[in-house]
Structure formats: structure tokens, C-alpha cells
Enzyme design. Structure first.
Site, PDB file in Angstrom:
ATOM      1  NE  ARG A 131     100.078 126.814  34.512  1.00 49.79           N
ATOM      2  CZ  ARG A 131     101.195 126.418  34.667  1.00 49.79           C
ATOM      3  NH1 ARG A 131     102.079 127.047  34.647  1.00 49.79           N
ATOM      4  NH2 ARG A 131     101.295 125.242  35.009  1.00 49.79           N
TER       5      ARG A 131
ATOM      6  CD  GLU B   9     100.820 130.367  28.438  1.00 46.54           C
ATOM      7  OE1 GLU B   9     101.124 129.095  28.416  1.00 46.54           O
ATOM      8  OE2 GLU B   9     100.970 130.980  29.468  1.00 46.54           O
TER       9      GLU B   9
ATOM     10  CG  HIS C 135     104.250 128.542  29.917  1.00 43.58           C
ATOM     11  ND1 HIS C 135     102.988 128.242  30.235  1.00 43.58           N
ATOM     12  CD2 HIS C 135     104.789 127.974  30.956  1.00 43.58           C
ATOM     13  CE1 HIS C 135     102.959 127.786  31.327  1.00 43.58           C
ATOM     14  NE2 HIS C 135     104.028 127.370  31.812  1.00 43.58           N
TER      15      HIS C 135
HETATM   16  O1  LIG Z   1     105.273 122.036  30.989  1.00 47.86           O
HETATM   17  C1  LIG Z   1     105.977 122.996  30.718  1.00 47.86           C
HETATM   18  O2  LIG Z   1     106.436 123.110  29.773  1.00 47.86           O
HETATM   19  C2  LIG Z   1     105.946 123.991  31.867  1.00 47.86           C
HETATM   20  C3  LIG Z   1     105.292 123.786  33.067  1.00 47.86           C
HETATM   21  C4  LIG Z   1     105.396 124.820  34.163  1.00 47.86           C
HETATM   22  O3  LIG Z   1     104.584 125.765  33.872  1.00 47.86           O
HETATM   23  C5  LIG Z   1     104.859 124.300  35.599  1.00 47.86           C
HETATM   24  O4  LIG Z   1     103.728 124.386  36.005  1.00 47.86           O
HETATM   25  O5  LIG Z   1     105.764 123.502  35.998  1.00 47.86           O
END
Ligand SMILES: O=C(O)CC[C@@H](O)C(=O)O
Length: 347
Positions: free
Chosen positions: A242, A271, A290
Site C-alpha cells: 500500500r 491513486e 495497482h
Molecule cells: O481491489 C483491487 O483491485 C486490489 C486489491 C489489493 O490491493 C488487495 O488489497 O487485495
């Protein structure tokens, strides 16, 4: 009238148990639920979610105001590993279990982290640009400055499931590995060929620092200027966790002033980034949007898992993955041993 009301922001869908997949049919009956798509703005979401039995938290932060307005919610489900979009403290105070999906995208994220490590190290984006810009001859001199990969040190900050999957991929490259994680048993690190280390050791001895700290308030801006100053001059910083765990201004300064060589990032503090984020025009930064968890199985796997978690709770059972398990003791939910989520062709 359907028995349950499940509220989800518009466009966020999930698979209700019993509908499609045999392992779900084995474990659960279909739930009789009305799925309500709510607008992703707080006031309208509250109006729709007030009487919900379950919420799928996607595309909207589930704030304390939303949580406090819930009158009959039995579970808040998340379609991610990260739980930063839900005020877990507020949910815990209300006795509402919050579920996430920590084991569904591990391999994808680990592939992506390894790709960023290699791309950052061998300057893939710069090399690509040189070829396209007609600067063919500049490619080799740029790489003559970097060491070879074998024998370099990869340091992990946090050594959870994704970091462990990265370690498996990195080992055959001949990387020496160390990890800082005060919550993981040292034996688990040794099992992966990784040496337990302090944060200071990871930062000062690693040629690659791979950040995997979860998005929790306690680790907000865990890495600041003083940490980037400790890193090796030629090092590459990788983040697939993150953006909020890193003070981005300090990272930018570290890259601009050459304290570290490169950053390869799937996540940013904001983001998508604003157009004036300096990293967008920096040669020594490799960015992806991401997307580390994405693959052809992503949507299906996420929908299934989200549906599974909320179906379990609505049918009176403990969820598989609860991020605030202390609340389960005080619910009427039954403890239950679920089948593995990671089987079947789409798992
Ligand atoms: O929701 C998403 O597209 C990515 C999620 C990902 O960062 C997570 O925390 O699993």
C-alpha cells in the site's frame, strides 16, 4: 420477500454461495438474498445500507458514520487483502465481523513484485525508451554501471504470504534474503532461506527492499526520510503493498537526490496519481496501476470468495477470514471448519 438484504456499491458484484461452484454447494445452501446496489456516496449509501444484513465494501470507504448507522448488519465483506477501506475499529466496536481475502491473489502479487524487482534493477522502462527514441547505443553503457543480480541482497519489510511467495521466486536467482517482521516466527523465515533482521539491517544491507507491510493505521508512513537515507545508494525499492505505508515525499526526495537508485511501485499514496506527481516524469521510477493482483481468474475468484464469506455469516457460521476475530466470540455464529478456498480450475 427475500430473507436477507445485501448492500453493495453499484457495479461491485459477487457470487452467492450455491449458485455456480460445486465446493460451495457442498458447504452451503444458496442464500435467499436481495442484492441492493447503492450509490457510492456516503449519505445515499447510508440510506440504502441502514437495514442491510451484509455489506460488500468496494468502491466506497466504509466509514464510522456508515458503520454507526447500520441497524442489522451481520458482516462487512472486503474483496481485497487490504482492509484500509473499512474503519475496522468502528466495526469492532459495533461487534460486526469484517472479512477480507488474504489468500486469493498471493501468486499474482508475488509474480508482479518479482517483475518489478527485475524491471527496476535492469532498468527495463529506460531501456525500452532508449530503443524507441533511437538511442540504441545508450543502452549498454547504462547497464554497465549496475552489478549482476546473483549474490545481491533482497530485504523484505513484513514477511507475510506474498513476501514468502516472492522469496520462493527470488531464491533461484541467487539472491541472499533477509526480512524484518516482528510478528512472524523466525523459523518460518529460515524455512524460506531468509535471515531474520531488524528494520535497520534490512534497509542498510539490502540491494532491493520489497515492501509488504499491510495497510493499517499503525504502519501509516512507516518509511520516512530517515529510512530512505539508511538505504544503499544503488538500491531498488519495490512496493506492492500500500502506498500509505511510505511517506511519498521522502521517497521522491530519495530518488531525486540519488540516495537510492530506483523505485518500482504498484501502489501510490494517491491513486490514480495527480498529474503533477513528480514520479510520473522521473526516469528512475517504474510504475504500474495497482494491478498486482490482476489475472484472468481475478474477478471470478474475488466474487466467489466474497460471496462465500458473506453467505457463511448469513447462514450462521464463522467466516473463513475475519480481520477482527475478537468479535466472533460475542456473536451467535457457529465455529465451522471450511473447505479449502484454493481448489477448482478457477481458484
Ligand atoms: O481491489 C483491487 O483491485 C486490489 C486489491 C489489493 O490491493 C488487495 O488489497 O487485495
Amino acid at each position: 420477500m427475500p430473507k436477507y438484504r445485501v448492500v453493495t456499491p453499484k457495479g461491485a458484484s459477487f457470487t452467492v454461495a450455491g449458485s455456480d461452484y460445486s465446493f460451495e454447494r457442498e458447504a452451503l445452501d444458496p442464500i435467499d438474498a436481495e442484492i441492493v446496489e447503492a450509490p457510492a456516496n456516503e449519505a445515499e449509501f447510508i440510506a440504502a445500507a441502514k437495514n442491510a444484513d451484509a455489506i460488500y465494501a468496494k468502491g466506497i470507504p466504509i466509514t464510522k458514520s456508515i458503520i454507526d448507522a447500520l441497524e442489522s448488519c451481520k458482516v462487512i465483506t472486503l474483496g481485497s487483502v487490504g482492509v484500509d477501506s473499512v474503519d475496522v475499529k468502528a466495526a469492532t466496536a459495533r461487534g460486526i465481523p469484517v472479512t477480507n481475502i488474504p489468500d486469493t491473489f498471493i501468486e499474482e502479487v508475488a509474480d508482479h513484485a518479482m517483475m518489478l524487482l527485475l524491471a527496476g534493477f535492469r532498468r527495463l522502462v529506460e531501456q525500452d525508451r532508449m530503443v524507441r527514441d533511437g538511442r540504441w547505443a545508450e543502452g549498454r553503457p547504462a547497464l554497465l554501471k549496475i552489478p549482476r543480480l546473483m549474490g545481491q541482497t533482497l530485504g523484505f519489510i513484513s514477511f507475510g504470504r506474498v513476501a514468502r511467495a516472492v522469496a520462493k521466486r527470488a531464491a533461484p536467482f541467487g539472491l541472499r534474503m533477509m526480512a524484518y517482521d516482528p510478528f512472524i516466527q523466525e523459523t518460518l523465515m529460515y524455512d524460506h532461506g531468509v535471515i531474520p533482521a531488524t528494520l535497520n539491517e534490512v534497509l542498510s544491507q539490502s540491494d532491493f527492499v520489497s515492501m509488504h507491510a499491510p495497510a493499517r493505521p499503525e504502519v501509516h508512513h512507516m518509511l520516512t526520510e530517515k529510512h530512505f537515507r539508511q538505504m544503499k545508494k544503488g538500491s531498488v525499492f519495490i512496493n506492492t503493498g500500500r502506498g500509505a505505508t511510505v511517506d511519498e515525499e521522502s521517497l521522491i526526495k530519495a530518488l531525486q537526490e540519488g540516495w537510492i537508485a530506483h523505485a518500482a511501485l504498484d501502489v501510490l499514496e494517491k491513486e490514480p496519481p495527480s498529474h503533477n506527481n513528480p514520479m510520473l516524469s522521473m526516469e528512475n521510477v517504474t510504475l504500474t496501476a495497482h494491478v498486482a493482483s490482476a489475472s484472468a481468474r481475478f474477478d471470478e475468484a474475488r466474487k466467489r470468495r466474497v460471496g462465500y464469506e458473506l453467505s457463511l455469516v448469513l447462514q450462521g457460521m464463522w467466516p473463513v477470514s475475519c480481520v477482527n476475530p475478537s468479535v466472533l466470540q460475542n456473536t451467535a455464529l457457529r465455529r465451522w471448519q471450511p473447505v479449502s478456498m484454493d481448489r477448482g480450475p478457477n481458484s
